[in-house]
Write a protein that holds these residues in place. Sequence first.
Motif, PDB file in Angstrom:
ATOM      1  N   ASP A  93       0.859  -1.197   0.000  1.00 26.12           N
ATOM      2  CA  ASP A  93       0.000   0.000   0.000  1.00 26.12           C
ATOM      3  C   ASP A  93       0.894   1.246   0.000  1.00 26.12           C
ATOM      4  O   ASP A  93       1.283   1.745   1.062  1.00 26.12           O
ATOM      5  CB  ASP A  93      -0.895  -0.027   1.252  1.00 26.12           C
ATOM      6  CG  ASP A  93      -1.957   1.067   1.240  1.00 26.12           C
ATOM      7  OD1 ASP A  93      -1.811   2.026   0.461  1.00 26.12           O
ATOM      8  OD2 ASP A  93      -2.929   0.951   2.019  1.00 26.12           O
ATOM      9  N   GLU A 100       0.186   4.308  -0.803  1.00 24.14           N
ATOM     10  CA  GLU A 100      -0.448   5.524  -0.284  1.00 24.14           C
ATOM     11  C   GLU A 100      -0.357   5.588   1.238  1.00 24.14           C
ATOM     12  O   GLU A 100      -0.005   6.625   1.818  1.00 24.14           O
ATOM     13  CB  GLU A 100      -1.912   5.583  -0.720  1.00 24.14           C
ATOM     14  CG  GLU A 100      -2.541   6.918  -0.438  1.00 24.14           C
ATOM     15  CD  GLU A 100      -3.964   7.010  -0.933  1.00 24.14           C
ATOM     16  OE1 GLU A 100      -4.173   7.581  -2.019  1.00 24.14           O
ATOM     17  OE2 GLU A 100      -4.880   6.501  -0.252  1.00 24.14           O
ATOM     18  N   MET A 101      -0.640   4.450   1.892  1.00 28.55           N
ATOM     19  CA  MET A 101      -0.564   4.424   3.355  1.00 28.55           C
ATOM     20  C   MET A 101       0.882   4.615   3.802  1.00 28.55           C
ATOM     21  O   MET A 101       1.145   5.288   4.810  1.00 28.55           O
ATOM     22  CB  MET A 101      -1.120   3.078   3.867  1.00 28.55           C
ATOM     23  CG  MET A 101      -1.376   3.048   5.360  1.00 28.55           C
ATOM     24  SD  MET A 101      -2.645   4.205   5.882  1.00 28.55           S
ATOM     25  CE  MET A 101      -1.857   4.993   7.271  1.00 28.55           C
ATOM     26  N   ALA A 102       1.804   4.017   3.045  1.00 26.71           N
ATOM     27  CA  ALA A 102       3.224   4.177   3.388  1.00 26.71           C
ATOM     28  C   ALA A 102       3.614   5.651   3.336  1.00 26.71           C
ATOM     29  O   ALA A 102       4.298   6.162   4.223  1.00 26.71           O
ATOM     30  CB  ALA A 102       4.084   3.359   2.430  1.00 26.71           C
ATOM     31  N   GLU A 103       3.154   6.337   2.287  1.00 33.16           N
ATOM     32  CA  GLU A 103       3.441   7.780   2.172  1.00 33.16           C
ATOM     33  C   GLU A 103       2.861   8.547   3.347  1.00 33.16           C
ATOM     34  O   GLU A 103       3.495   9.448   3.899  1.00 33.16           O
ATOM     35  CB  GLU A 103       2.832   8.331   0.879  1.00 33.16           C
ATOM     36  CG  GLU A 103       3.726   8.161  -0.312  1.00 33.16           C
ATOM     37  CD  GLU A 103       3.181   8.957  -1.482  1.00 33.16           C
ATOM     38  OE1 GLU A 103       3.633  10.088  -1.665  1.00 33.16           O
ATOM     39  OE2 GLU A 103       2.303   8.443  -2.187  1.00 33.16           O
TER      40      GLU A 103
END
Lengths: 231, 339
Positions: free
Chosen positions: B208, B210-213
Amino acid sequence: MALLEVDGVDTYYGESKILEDVSMEVGVDETVAIIGRNGVGKTTVMRTMLQLTPPREGKVRFKGVDVTGMETSEVASMGMGWVPEDRRPFTQLTVEENLRISVKEGDVDEKVEEAFDIFPLLTDSRNDKANQLSGGEQQMLAMARGLIGGNDLLLVDEPSEGLSPIVVEEITGALKKAKEDTALVVIEQSLPLALELADRYYILDRGMVVAQGETEGLDEESEEILEHLRV
Amino acid sequence: MTGTEAVFVLSVVEILRPEEIVGVLIDALSKAALYIMIAAGLTIIFGLIGVVNFAHGSLTMLGAYLGGLLIAIIAPGGVLSLVAFLVAAVITFLILTVAGGMMEKAIIKPIYDRSPVYHILLTLGIAFVLDELIAIGATLLDIDLISPWQDPIDAMPDFLSTTYTAVGASFRGLDIFEIVLGAVAVVLIWLFLNRTKYGLYIRACTEDTEMAEALGINVPRTFTIVFGVGVGLAGVAGMLLAWDIQGLMGQSGGATIFLSANVLLPAFVVVIVGGLGSFDGTVVAGLLVGLVDAVAMWLFVNEIVDFSALPEIAIFVLLIVALAVRPRGIFGSKEVTIN
């Protein structure tokens, strides 16, 4: 100076305009609730704050810095955290790895133990992959990630959705403790819970802020809120 | 019984002798080490970035020529040539990792948001350009592109080129070296992915981005590092192939201009059979493909028969069976579609 300023933003998904001229402010250590019916753009406001979906018009300032169009990771590194509605744990990582990855600064081991202190129920699952957790445990994990991330502002999207009363109580307790030293923006369908947590509120309708104010003295029967939430 | 059937039955009876089994297993493991090292970079890049890198074979070939050149220059002969190989491997890895990272930033990154067809076309284009540049460079250095480049092979220590016999089985010193190096590479990659901060980032971003960002992870930088490391691994695998004239899939080995095409297809087979993006799958599939290659070589390319195309066919039969039975591969979590 406000910790976060959203100034007249218009946000789109493709050609669809989701937010129109939305302005909000969140002060240091303040808790703000975003209230509204389903599909009015509440989650998009959070995505815009974090620059996951940057606005086409308007500005977002965090700690006085214009973060509009900045990489999300940079905004997050400045101290803005996110607990998304669908929790989004990294399912192939263990609970502990999910926590470790969220620590932006300080002693990682210490922060991880802090998370287990906040949510002792997660301790036994420390080495389990996150996809083995129940919905409630996943919500605790998502919340713990946000709480130990060293954030000055935490965006929490629907923290009580679909959870049992016991888990809601755990989550609410953690949020109340967190708000002592962290600013919060909370999207919450449960009006009593939103009003209990927040110092101020914004009501969103069709992508626009239609009302705002202090929560003190309000309850779920208050007309100034209900008039905007009726279908 | 026809002549062919008799040969087949004799071959099967022969392979059941313990010393033959040991010999085939050593060959299988040495081939598996090469397959894993070639495919590891490809699968890590795909798993994280979603780019099918058709330039991977060319980058492996670049490693073979660059590493081979370094060995030819610095190898003093004897046991010290082994040290020279390791030094050359580290230098080749570092150079190709940096080059791969720069390539990702400058050329690949701008098309991440495009459909996979663009990724394929772009990386194919890079492969053609790299192949030509390597050919020009080799020609300038007066290196024969058709036959295995002899200079690095000549620099190989004698104990690696010697054939040994143990428990009745024959094997080369190079086979053992490849197995050891392959095992070390697998352990190092595993430790990198599971015990380092960037490994954690990579595994999170694979799931994921986006979640990592949103957790503050610099995803573009992670992509660049992974692409670079993947290319570096391909380069080290290429170096080993420059030494190994036995090659893979019945093809002649050593550094030649055919190396890029020769390694690209088996690398894809390993990645697809193991499961796109899964390093564990790549290790298991590498062992499987190595075993199929070694057994097919033993059965079909020996003193009695010489069907040198059959090992290649056997590997692609494995691919067909894998796609028919388990399209997502042994450890793959999702099927990939190209829109």
